[in-house]
Design an enzyme around this catalytic site. Structure first.
Site, PDB file in Angstrom:
ATOM      1  N   GLU A 128       0.774  -1.235   0.000  1.00 23.59           N
ATOM      2  CA  GLU A 128       0.000   0.000   0.000  1.00 23.59           C
ATOM      3  C   GLU A 128       0.810   1.293   0.000  1.00 23.59           C
ATOM      4  O   GLU A 128       0.752   2.082   0.949  1.00 23.59           O
ATOM      5  CB  GLU A 128      -0.989  -0.022   1.197  1.00 23.59           C
ATOM      6  CG  GLU A 128      -1.960  -1.186   1.087  1.00 23.59           C
ATOM      7  CD  GLU A 128      -3.087  -1.170   2.121  1.00 23.59           C
ATOM      8  OE1 GLU A 128      -3.013  -0.368   3.085  1.00 23.59           O
ATOM      9  OE2 GLU A 128      -4.044  -1.942   1.952  1.00 23.59           O
ATOM     10  N   GLU A 244      -5.440  -8.516  -0.628  1.00 21.80           N
ATOM     11  CA  GLU A 244      -6.161  -8.261   0.620  1.00 21.80           C
ATOM     12  C   GLU A 244      -7.601  -7.951   0.271  1.00 21.80           C
ATOM     13  O   GLU A 244      -7.867  -7.115  -0.609  1.00 21.80           O
ATOM     14  CB  GLU A 244      -5.606  -7.033   1.377  1.00 21.80           C
ATOM     15  CG  GLU A 244      -4.292  -7.242   2.075  1.00 21.80           C
ATOM     16  CD  GLU A 244      -3.905  -6.055   2.975  1.00 21.80           C
ATOM     17  OE1 GLU A 244      -4.763  -5.224   3.327  1.00 21.80           O
ATOM     18  OE2 GLU A 244      -2.712  -5.968   3.314  1.00 21.80           O
TER      19      GLU A 244
HETATM   20  C1  BGC Z   1      -3.126  -3.163   7.215  1.00 21.34           C
HETATM   21  C2  BGC Z   1      -3.880  -3.580   8.456  1.00 21.34           C
HETATM   22  C3  BGC Z   1      -5.354  -3.297   8.327  1.00 21.34           C
HETATM   23  C4  BGC Z   1      -5.876  -3.837   7.013  1.00 21.34           C
HETATM   24  C5  BGC Z   1      -7.300  -3.448   6.802  1.00 21.34           C
HETATM   25  C6  BGC Z   1      -3.755  -3.789   6.021  1.00 21.34           C
HETATM   26  O1  BGC Z   1      -3.020  -3.438   4.892  1.00 21.34           O
HETATM   27  O2  BGC Z   1      -1.818  -3.605   7.327  1.00 21.34           O
HETATM   28  O3  BGC Z   1      -3.333  -2.938   9.577  1.00 21.34           O
HETATM   29  O4  BGC Z   1      -6.033  -3.948   9.363  1.00 21.34           O
HETATM   30  O5  BGC Z   1      -5.106  -3.384   5.926  1.00 21.34           O
HETATM   31  O6  BGC Z   1      -7.464  -2.068   6.945  1.00 21.34           O
END
Ligand code: BGC
Length: 313
Positions: A128, A244
């Protein structure tokens, strides 16, 4: 679907932990659970920047390196693929010029360390990118980081994602380096007011509590988003990894399950591999306390599918 990474899960809040939230102990038995459930891949976020010197040659703490080795080894030993990234390097995003030498030094050490490892280990250059690491700057930084990895490890599969927190909106600005062994990765949390309702680290998120998800309009919005991603991937001739996606535990379980099952099914229909965020903490598909899967989420991710023996080696 992109069968190389297949179906995965993030071991979030383990080696990337901040120290102020729930943590996942990186226990061998969790790798067993994941392999036995039928996942193909573990994504292992690593906050290297919190465990390396601030001055040249920016040495990574040897004890921390051994913890990462153990996680990588535990995944590979079970026939899983494993994605190791650089996670939470917010200082790099805030001051890209100042931190670039350190970022490259981290990759020089990581790539050298794992150069002889199984091809089932993949690298993801940065989780990110955001802030001052704009799309234009990120294109330059990622090309340099990739060159550093390639110098030590020419054959390793490397994942690259767009700026703006790996959001699909920044995909058109991503310049893909000429390299035959890349996978593109994006993150998907839309609608954010649904997936992050009640999340303590998001300002105002308690106001979104009670928001549900489901129905044709909600589904169409997700489908349209993911189709844009798939179209970009086809144009670039790149395999895609939804690295993710997940809904925080503040949302109601039926909505979380519907959203997770729908995103997962759309990703697969469009040929993407994926990794759910995350295994055992605040988005957890697995309940650490009872040491059992949260069945609705497990089923949303894997259905009743048998372990993917055909792609194990
Ligand atoms: C972050 C986390 C977060 C998740 C959802 C991830 O990229 O590392 O800390 O909980 O995104 O927001």
């Amino acid at each position: 679907m992109n069968r190389w990474l297949g179906r995965g899960i993030n071991f979030g809040n383990a080696l990337d932990a901040w120290g102020d939230g729930p943590e996942l102990p990186l226990d061998e038995r969790y790798f067993d659970e994941v392999a036995e459930a039928g996942f193909d891949t573990v994504r292992l976020p690593v906050r290297w920047s919190a465990h390396a010197r601030a001055a040249p040659p920016y040495a990574i703490d040897p004890a921390f390196f051994r913890r990462v080795d153990a996680g990588v080894g535990a995944a590979l030993d079970r026939g899983l693929r494993v994605v190791v990234n650089v996670h939470h390097y917010h200082e790099l995003c805030a001051a890209p010029e100042a931190h670039l030498p350190r970022f490259l030094a981290l990759w020089r050490q990581i790539a050298a360390r794992y150069a002889g490892h199984s091809g089932r280990l993949c690298f993801e250059l940065l989780n990110e990118p955001r802030g001052r690491l704009t799309a234009v700057r990120w294109n330059a930084v990622l090309a340099e980081a990739l060159a550093v990895v390639r110098a030590a490890d020419p054959g390793r599969t490397v994942l690259i994602g767009p700026a703006e927190m790996n959001g699909l909106g920044a995909l058109p600005a991503l310049e893909v380096p000429g390299d035959g062994n890349l996978i593109a990765t994006i993150h998907y949390y839309a609608p954010f007011e649904f997936t992050h309702q009640g999340a303590g680290w998001v300002e105002g998120a308690e106001r979104w509590l009670g928001r549900t998800w489901g129905g044709t309009a909600d589904e169409t919005a997700v489908r349209d988003d993911l189709e844009k991603v798939a179209a970009w991937g086809r144009e670039q001739r790149l395999p895609l990894f939804l690295g993710e996606f997940g809904a925080f535990s503040g949302a109601d379980m039926p909505s979380r399950t519907r959203w997770t099952a729908f995103v997962r099914a759309e990703a697969e229909r469009l040929g993407m591999s994926w990794a759910y965020w995350e295994f055992g903490t605040d988005f957890g598909a697995f309940d650490l306390e009872s040491a059992t899967w949260r069945e609705p989420l497990r089923r949303a991710l894997l259905g009743d599918r048998e372990p993917a023996a055909e792609i194990r080696q």
